[in-house]
Design a protein around this motif. Structure first.
Motif, short mmCIF file in Angstrom:
data_model
loop_
_atom_site.label_atom_id
_atom_site.label_comp_id
_atom_site.label_asym_id
_atom_site.label_seq_id
_atom_site.Cartn_x
_atom_site.Cartn_y
_atom_site.Cartn_z
N MET A 9 0.83 -1.20 0.00
CA MET A 9 0.00 0.00 0.00
C MET A 9 0.87 1.27 0.00
SD MET A 9 -2.86 1.19 2.80
CE MET A 9 -1.60 1.46 4.04
N ILE A 10 1.92 1.27 0.85
CA ILE A 10 2.80 2.44 0.93
C ILE A 10 3.56 2.64 -0.37
CG2 ILE A 10 4.84 3.39 2.07
CD1 ILE A 10 3.82 2.15 4.66
N SER A 11 4.05 1.53 -0.95
CA SER A 11 4.79 1.62 -2.21
C SER A 11 3.90 2.14 -3.33
CB SER A 11 5.36 0.26 -2.59
OG SER A 11 6.27 -0.19 -1.61
N GLU A 12 2.66 1.65 -3.37
CA GLU A 12 1.73 2.12 -4.42
C GLU A 12 1.39 3.59 -4.26
OE1 GLU A 12 -1.60 -0.48 -4.18
OE2 GLU A 12 -0.61 -2.12 -5.29
N VAL A 13 1.20 4.00 -2.99
CA VAL A 13 0.87 5.41 -2.75
C VAL A 13 2.04 6.31 -3.13
CG1 VAL A 13 0.36 7.12 -0.97
CG2 VAL A 13 -0.86 4.93 -0.98
N LEU A 14 3.25 5.94 -2.67
CA LEU A 14 4.42 6.79 -2.94
C LEU A 14 4.81 6.75 -4.42
CD1 LEU A 14 6.66 6.02 0.17
CD2 LEU A 14 5.24 8.03 -0.25
N GLY A 15 4.58 5.61 -5.07
CA GLY A 15 4.97 5.50 -6.46
C GLY A 15 3.92 5.96 -7.45
N HIS A 16 2.75 6.32 -6.98
CA HIS A 16 1.68 6.73 -7.88
C HIS A 16 2.01 8.09 -8.50
CE1 HIS A 16 -2.35 7.62 -9.39
NE2 HIS A 16 -2.61 6.32 -9.22
N PRO A 17 1.73 8.28 -9.79
CA PRO A 17 2.02 9.57 -10.44
C PRO A 17 1.35 10.74 -9.75
CG PRO A 17 1.50 7.90 -12.07
CD PRO A 17 1.23 7.27 -10.74
N ILE A 18 0.14 10.54 -9.23
CA ILE A 18 -0.54 11.65 -8.54
C ILE A 18 0.25 12.09 -7.32
CG2 ILE A 18 -2.62 12.28 -7.26
CD1 ILE A 18 -4.22 10.50 -9.09
N THR A 19 0.78 11.11 -6.57
CA THR A 19 1.58 11.43 -5.38
C THR A 19 2.85 12.17 -5.78
OG1 THR A 19 0.75 9.45 -4.27
CG2 THR A 19 2.72 10.49 -3.35
N ARG A 20 3.54 11.69 -6.83
CA ARG A 20 4.77 12.35 -7.27
C ARG A 20 4.50 13.78 -7.74
NH1 ARG A 20 6.01 7.27 -9.78
NH2 ARG A 20 5.48 8.16 -11.81
N ASP A 21 3.41 13.94 -8.49
CA ASP A 21 3.07 15.28 -8.97
C ASP A 21 2.71 16.20 -7.81
OD1 ASP A 21 3.51 14.41 -11.51
OD2 ASP A 21 1.38 14.09 -12.00
N TYR A 22 2.00 15.64 -6.84
CA TYR A 22 1.59 16.45 -5.68
C TYR A 22 2.83 16.88 -4.87
CZ TYR A 22 -0.71 17.78 -1.34
OH TYR A 22 -1.12 18.45 -0.23
#
Length: 410
Positions: A277-290
């Motif tokens: 869950m943490i890897s998916e959240v941190l690696g998600h493009p939305i998270t990176r853009d944010y």
């Protein structure tokens, strides 16, 4: 003292010693030539003769330290150039075992009030302001480094590597266990009850409408209303029961929290789910853009504040440094502890590296050629050695005078 200054002083004292030798030679010649007419000048001649012997002997001794006298390779002369490496080793060993020791360094540092001096310096407004502005001025450089693509890739790689080896479930379990131990989970339970109560209060009309919407058309509305009120009463009664300190609901919530903590600590399934869950959240493009958007916003605000003459960051740093200095200045107990820590740290650090310091002396001296070694030592001690020549001239003359007097009266 600068080497040029030392060279000037060495030339002066050397000229004085040599001039005294020349003066004694002139005095000897004059007194010897006038002795037939003035017999008492034998005492002057004896003084001048012995003074010349003393001056020449000391000149030879002093010169033999640094070079061959008159360029003649007499044995046991040019002592320093011939023994340069041995002198370096001896000096290094002497420095290591007689200066860089626990006892000497600790004794030298004991009278120094490091903490008090730092506190007094920081408490001065001009100093705290200067160091604050210096820190603020270094921020743009730091921001430029962080913006560098190589650095950014390196930091991203390190973060990814750290996340790959991190165990989040045990950490979350420890945090939750602290909250449970301090009974903070019951405060969360209370908040959940209040959220449910507010949701019920704000959605009563919607609940009534849904009951009417889903009841059979032939069923009287009065029965729907009665069912609606009974449902609300039951839910509100349950929420009130949950609010009680010793309710079974609270006990169930505590047991559920403890069971969840235990699962986080021991279950590989929970560990895998949380990591994923943490890897998916941190690696998600939305998270990176944010995160990139947040970083750019922070950077813009920092740059604007730093460029302002009335920088809030510099003012806060200035106030913080000055407050720290004033508080430390007024707390003698903390000063003593800091001074003790600094002395211990500095002493252990220096003594632990004394071989390195001594080796540095050896390496530097070994790099010098023989002439450089002689020149540097002569510049530092040559002035005093020239006074040995002067003293030798005078003492030799006095000894010669005494011996001549004794021989005349025997």
């Amino acid at each position: 003292m600068h080497e040029q200054e030392q060279a000037v002083q060495l030339r002066k004292t050397r000229g004085l010693a040599t001039g005294l030798l020349v003066a004694m030679a002139f005095l000897f010649l004059v007194s010897r030539s006038l002795m037939p007419r003035y017999p008492y000048l034998s005492f002057v001649a004896a003084f001048a003769e012995a003074a010349m012997v003393g001056a020449l002997a000391d000149w030879f001794a002093v010169t033999a330290l640094f070079r061959h006298p008159l360029g003649v390779p007499i044995p046991h002369t040019a002592i320093i150039p011939r023994n340069k490496d041995r002198i370096a080793d001896s000096l290094s060993n002497f420095l290591e075992h007689n200066f860089i020791t626990q006892e000497i360094i600790r004794a030298e540092m004991r009278p120094i009030d490091f903490a008090g001096a730092a506190a007094a310096w920081l408490s001065q407004p001009e100093n705290s302001k200067a160091i604050s502005r210096q820190i603020v001025r270094s921020v743009p450089t730091l921001l430029r480094v962080i913006e560098d693509e190589d650095v950014r890739q390196f930091m991203h790689g390190r973060l990814t590597s750290a996340l790959a080896h991190a165990k989040f479930a045990p950490m979350v379990a420890e945090v939750l266990s602290v909250l449970v131990a301090s009974n903070r989970h019951q405060a969360l339970f209370n908040q959940l009850i209040e959220v449910a109560a507010r949701a019920l209060e704000h959605n009563k009309d919607y609940i009534r409408w849904k009951i009417h919407e889903n009841s059979p058309r032939w069923l009287p509305k009065a029965i729907d209303e009665k069912f609606y009120h009974r449902l609300l009463d039951a839910v509100e009664s349950t929420l009130n029961e949950m609010r009680e300190e010793d309710s079974e609901w609270r006990l169930r919530f505590s047991n559920m929290a403890e069971d969840f903590i235990e699962q986080l600590r021991t279950s590989p399934v929970y560990e895998e789910k949380l990591d994923t869950m943490i890897s998916e959240v941190l690696g998600h493009p939305i998270t990176r853009d944010y995160m990139l958007h947040i970083w750019r916003d922070i950077k813009t605000r920092l740059e604007a504040d730093i460029a302002s003459p009335d920088s809030h960051i510099a003012a806060r740093l200035d106030q913080g440094f000055r407050s720290f200095g004033n508080e430390l200045l007024g707390d003698a107990r903390v000063q003593r502890k800091l001074n003790q820590w600094i002395r211990i740290f500095a002493t252990e650090t220096i003594v632990a590296r004394r071989e390195m310091i001594a080796d540095l002396v050896v390496r530097v001296i070994r790099k010098w050629d023989a002439d450089t070694m002689s020149r540097k030592l002569e510049l530092h001690v040559g002035k005093d050695l020239q006074y040995i020549r002067i003293n030798g001239t005078l003492v030799g003359g006095l000894v010669g005078l005494v011996l001549h007097a004794i021989s005349r009266f025997l």
